[in-house]
Design a protein around this motif. Structure first.
Motif, mmCIF file in Angstrom:
data_model
loop_
_atom_site.group_PDB
_atom_site.id
_atom_site.type_symbol
_atom_site.label_atom_id
_atom_site.label_comp_id
_atom_site.label_asym_id
_atom_site.label_seq_id
_atom_site.Cartn_x
_atom_site.Cartn_y
_atom_site.Cartn_z
ATOM 1 N N MET A 1 0.858 -1.172 0.000
ATOM 2 C CA MET A 1 0.000 0.000 0.000
ATOM 3 C C MET A 1 0.900 1.229 0.000
ATOM 4 O O MET A 1 1.842 1.323 0.766
ATOM 5 N N SER A 2 0.594 2.201 -0.839
ATOM 6 C CA SER A 2 1.439 3.383 -0.918
ATOM 7 C C SER A 2 1.274 4.243 0.329
ATOM 8 O O SER A 2 0.297 4.144 1.071
ATOM 9 N N ALA A 3 2.243 5.097 0.552
ATOM 10 C CA ALA A 3 2.233 5.959 1.732
ATOM 11 C C ALA A 3 1.054 6.925 1.716
ATOM 12 O O ALA A 3 0.472 7.223 2.768
ATOM 13 N N VAL A 4 0.665 7.396 0.531
ATOM 14 C CA VAL A 4 -0.457 8.327 0.424
ATOM 15 C C VAL A 4 -1.765 7.644 0.826
ATOM 16 O O VAL A 4 -2.556 8.200 1.600
ATOM 17 N N VAL A 5 -1.992 6.447 0.317
ATOM 18 C CA VAL A 5 -3.212 5.710 0.652
ATOM 19 C C VAL A 5 -3.216 5.363 2.138
ATOM 20 O O VAL A 5 -4.237 5.506 2.815
ATOM 21 N N ARG A 6 -2.091 4.917 2.652
ATOM 22 C CA ARG A 6 -1.984 4.570 4.068
ATOM 23 C C ARG A 6 -2.275 5.786 4.945
ATOM 24 O O ARG A 6 -2.992 5.691 5.945
ATOM 25 N N ALA A 7 -1.758 6.942 4.560
ATOM 26 C CA ALA A 7 -2.009 8.171 5.325
ATOM 27 C C ALA A 7 -3.491 8.540 5.275
ATOM 28 O O ALA A 7 -4.066 8.961 6.294
ATOM 29 N N TRP A 8 -4.142 8.372 4.108
ATOM 30 C CA TRP A 8 -5.562 8.686 4.003
ATOM 31 C C TRP A 8 -6.406 7.735 4.851
ATOM 32 O O TRP A 8 -7.339 8.161 5.523
ATOM 33 N N VAL A 9 -6.061 6.449 4.829
ATOM 34 C CA VAL A 9 -6.806 5.459 5.617
ATOM 35 C C VAL A 9 -6.746 5.801 7.101
ATOM 36 O O VAL A 9 -7.735 5.671 7.823
ATOM 37 N N LYS A 10 -5.612 6.294 7.570
ATOM 38 C CA LYS A 10 -5.445 6.604 8.988
ATOM 39 C C LYS A 10 -5.802 8.049 9.336
ATOM 40 O O LYS A 10 -5.725 8.441 10.493
ATOM 41 N N SER A 11 -6.227 8.848 8.353
ATOM 42 C CA SER A 11 -6.534 10.261 8.597
ATOM 43 C C SER A 11 -7.851 10.410 9.355
ATOM 44 O O SER A 11 -8.658 9.481 9.406
ATOM 45 N N PRO A 12 -8.109 11.610 9.914
ATOM 46 C CA PRO A 12 -9.359 11.839 10.642
ATOM 47 C C PRO A 12 -10.616 11.799 9.765
ATOM 48 O O PRO A 12 -11.727 11.755 10.282
ATOM 49 N N THR A 13 -10.449 11.823 8.450
ATOM 50 C CA THR A 13 -11.606 11.747 7.559
ATOM 51 C C THR A 13 -11.558 10.501 6.676
ATOM 52 O O THR A 13 -12.324 10.396 5.719
ATOM 53 N N PRO A 15 -11.512 6.175 5.786
ATOM 54 C CA PRO A 15 -12.560 5.155 5.833
ATOM 55 C C PRO A 15 -12.684 4.414 7.167
ATOM 56 O O PRO A 15 -13.523 3.546 7.303
ATOM 57 N N MET A 16 -11.915 4.787 8.145
ATOM 58 C CA MET A 16 -12.037 4.182 9.471
ATOM 59 C C MET A 16 -12.871 5.065 10.400
ATOM 60 O O MET A 16 -12.926 4.826 11.593
ATOM 61 N N THR A 17 -13.534 6.090 9.845
ATOM 62 C CA THR A 17 -14.258 7.056 10.665
ATOM 63 C C THR A 17 -15.683 7.266 10.153
ATOM 64 O O THR A 17 -16.009 6.909 9.023
ATOM 65 N N THR A 18 -16.497 7.888 10.995
ATOM 66 C CA THR A 18 -17.845 8.250 10.568
ATOM 67 C C THR A 18 -17.813 9.428 9.601
ATOM 68 O O THR A 18 -18.795 9.678 8.910
ATOM 69 N N HIS A 19 -16.701 10.159 9.550
ATOM 70 C CA HIS A 19 -16.560 11.244 8.580
ATOM 71 C C HIS A 19 -16.585 10.702 7.156
ATOM 72 O O HIS A 19 -16.834 11.448 6.213
ATOM 73 N N PHE A 20 -16.323 9.435 7.001
ATOM 74 C CA PHE A 20 -16.345 8.807 5.679
ATOM 75 C C PHE A 20 -17.646 8.036 5.466
ATOM 76 O O PHE A 20 -18.335 8.240 4.472
ATOM 77 N N TRP A 21 -18.000 7.166 6.391
ATOM 78 C CA TRP A 21 -19.142 6.274 6.192
ATOM 79 C C TRP A 21 -20.488 6.974 6.308
ATOM 80 O O TRP A 21 -21.455 6.572 5.659
ATOM 81 N N GLY A 22 -20.583 8.032 7.106
ATOM 82 C CA GLY A 22 -21.829 8.802 7.175
ATOM 83 C C GLY A 22 -22.215 9.373 5.819
ATOM 84 O O GLY A 22 -23.329 9.161 5.333
#
Length: 97
Positions: A1-13, A15-22
């Motif tokens: 997984m690239s560093a950019v994708v990994r950073a996005w996955v772990k970001s506050p917005t 896909p691991m947050t309600t900021h994404f799934w809501g």
């Protein structure tokens, strides 16, 4: 997984947050409004469509004011607002059908 994708996955917005799934779940409202554009005008409920307009306006403001800003939620409710306003226009007879 690239560093950019990994950073996005772990970001506050990410896909691991309600900021994404809501917002992802709320796109169902937009889809329903788009599907209703093919239905006859007399099936449009002006009360419910008006409520959806108010709901989307409130959540557009919320998505802009919350930190971090939720651009995905804003885009979802902006799209829903446009679709619902079009539906109200159809109900009022302001469009050519």
């Amino acid at each position: 997984m690239s560093a950019v994708v990994r950073a996005w996955v772990k970001s506050p917005t990410g896909p691991m947050t309600t900021h994404f799934w809501g917002p992802v779940a709320n796109w169902g409202f937009v889809g329903a409004a788009l599907m209703d554009m093919n239905k006859p005008r007399d099936m449009i409920s002006p009360k419910m469509t008006g409520v959806m307009c108010v709901y989307s306006m409130l959540f557009m403001r919320f998505s802009w004011m919350v930190q971090p800003r939720n651009y995905l939620l804003f885009a979802c409710h902006f799209s829903n607002e446009a679709a619902q306003i079009y539906q109200l226009g159809r109900w009022a007879g302001l469009t050519n059908e």
